[in-house]
Design an enzyme around this catalytic site. Structure first.
Site, PDB file in Angstrom:
ATOM      1  N   SER A  10       0.835  -1.209   0.000  1.00  0.00           N
ATOM      2  CA  SER A  10       0.000   0.000   0.000  1.00  0.00           C
ATOM      3  C   SER A  10       0.868   1.257   0.000  1.00  0.00           C
ATOM      4  O   SER A  10       0.618   2.202  -0.759  1.00  0.00           O
ATOM      5  CB  SER A  10      -0.907   0.015   1.239  1.00  0.00           C
ATOM      6  OG  SER A  10      -1.744  -1.115   1.257  1.00  0.00           O
ATOM      7  N   HIS A  36      -2.995   6.381   3.762  1.00  0.00           N
ATOM      8  CA  HIS A  36      -3.221   4.940   3.890  1.00  0.00           C
ATOM      9  C   HIS A  36      -4.530   4.651   4.625  1.00  0.00           C
ATOM     10  O   HIS A  36      -5.252   3.705   4.293  1.00  0.00           O
ATOM     11  CB  HIS A  36      -2.021   4.334   4.639  1.00  0.00           C
ATOM     12  CG  HIS A  36      -2.112   2.870   4.900  1.00  0.00           C
ATOM     13  ND1 HIS A  36      -2.374   2.364   6.155  1.00  0.00           N
ATOM     14  CD2 HIS A  36      -1.989   1.813   4.086  1.00  0.00           C
ATOM     15  CE1 HIS A  36      -2.394   1.045   6.093  1.00  0.00           C
ATOM     16  NE2 HIS A  36      -2.167   0.677   4.856  1.00  0.00           N
TER      17      HIS A  36
END
Lengths: 205, 205
Positions: A10, A36
């Site tokens: 990510s 995130h």
């Protein structure tokens, strides 16, 4: 993939899509974790980090100072188990009976009463506001009066009534802050900021 | 202003700025609360609500059915005290020792192991995913196999690895869902959806 691998992947995606974001190396992990947590790249434009905020935050964490927050969501979102080696704890007084009584007696919000209740325990600690502008405004007031001296204020209330205004006030303080401009924010974003600092506190030096 | 007045003023601002959003009267309070929690109007475009989701969610809440979630942030964000008149409780097994062991034994995420552990207790309950695509994908798999029958799935994992993909799968189910398209979401948004349903469960009829 394991959770740690998912996180790393990510972060790599965020790095790539963010491109040349302009943040210094010790600020970007904070902003990246805000993205995130929200999948919202606006935090690149909107986040404001005081020049001494990261050093102050890492110092407070490493010294085991208390972390106070205005929401139980932020409290459980902060990685308490990773604070334990340093001795620090995360506190939220919003569900505390005494705070409820104090707020009712004074005719103020519980969030504001909770700030009053811990002002004299806040030296070198971190105050994390993820929800209530009334908490942030009261904290700013007490700091200006010299009645409390936190090492760092994470000021990220979200919303439509006084959230942006309270954060704009925070930018005028000498006290280190991590905040943003505008309405966005929230307990999840505030917890992400503290978790980014915890990661740096554990890995640096 | 008192917290309730701040909320009402916030909703009025969202109503005004959202304009002609096109949501039916029983869906808009859900989307509005998602925006209230994030200050992100993209949820107007991105939210997807199954035609039977609100009826199913209110029915589950009123019958005191269990609510399970994949994060402790969502658990504490859901207004447990307002569920009490109906007898319902909110559960999160992510910090449960048995789930940690189960996940380690099987080599799967705790979020996925937690779905397996409650599949047979989920009839007429609500499963709330605010973080882990692995939890949502496993839940979809078990529903397709007829091994679990939740009344409602609130599927709002956030992130860059499989979050959007898992939510796209959810749209193919007959099981009532509340979800969105894309990467955004999170425990705060998921809790907001459940809280909107609780408000409706307490006020309607």
């Amino acid at each position: 993939m394991k959770p740690h691998e998912i996180e790393q992947k990510s972060f790599a995606i965020i790095d790539e899509e963010a491109g040349d974001h302009g943040y210094p190396a010790d600020h970007w992990p904070i902003v990246r974790r805000m993205i995130h947590t929200t999948a919202d790249f606006e935090y690149i434009q909107d986040t404001r980090i005081h020049p001494e905020a990261v050093t102050a935050g890492i110092g407070a964490i490493r010294s085991g100072s208390a972390i106070f927050t205005d929401t139980n969501m932020a409290r459980v979102g902060i990685r308490q188990n990773q604070l334990e080696p340093f001795g620090g704890q995360v506190h939220c007084l919003m569900a505390d009976e005494r705070i409820a009584r104090l707020a009712a007696d004074k005719g103020i919000t519980r969030a504001k009463a909770a700030v009053d209740a811990v002002a004299d325990q806040l030296d070198n600690g971190i105050y994390v506001v993820g929800n209530a502008p009334t908490a942030l405004l009261r904290l700013i007031e007490l700091i200006r009066q010299g009645r409390t001296r936190p090492a760092l204020v994470v000021g990220l209330p979200v919303g439509f009534v006084n959230a942006a205004e309270s954060k704009a006030e925070l930018l005028h303080l000498d006290t280190p802050y991590i905040t943003n401009v505008g309405r966005k924010g929230g307990s999840n974003v505030a917890a992400a900021v503290v978790n980014a600092l915890i990661v740096q506190a554990r890995s640096d030096g």
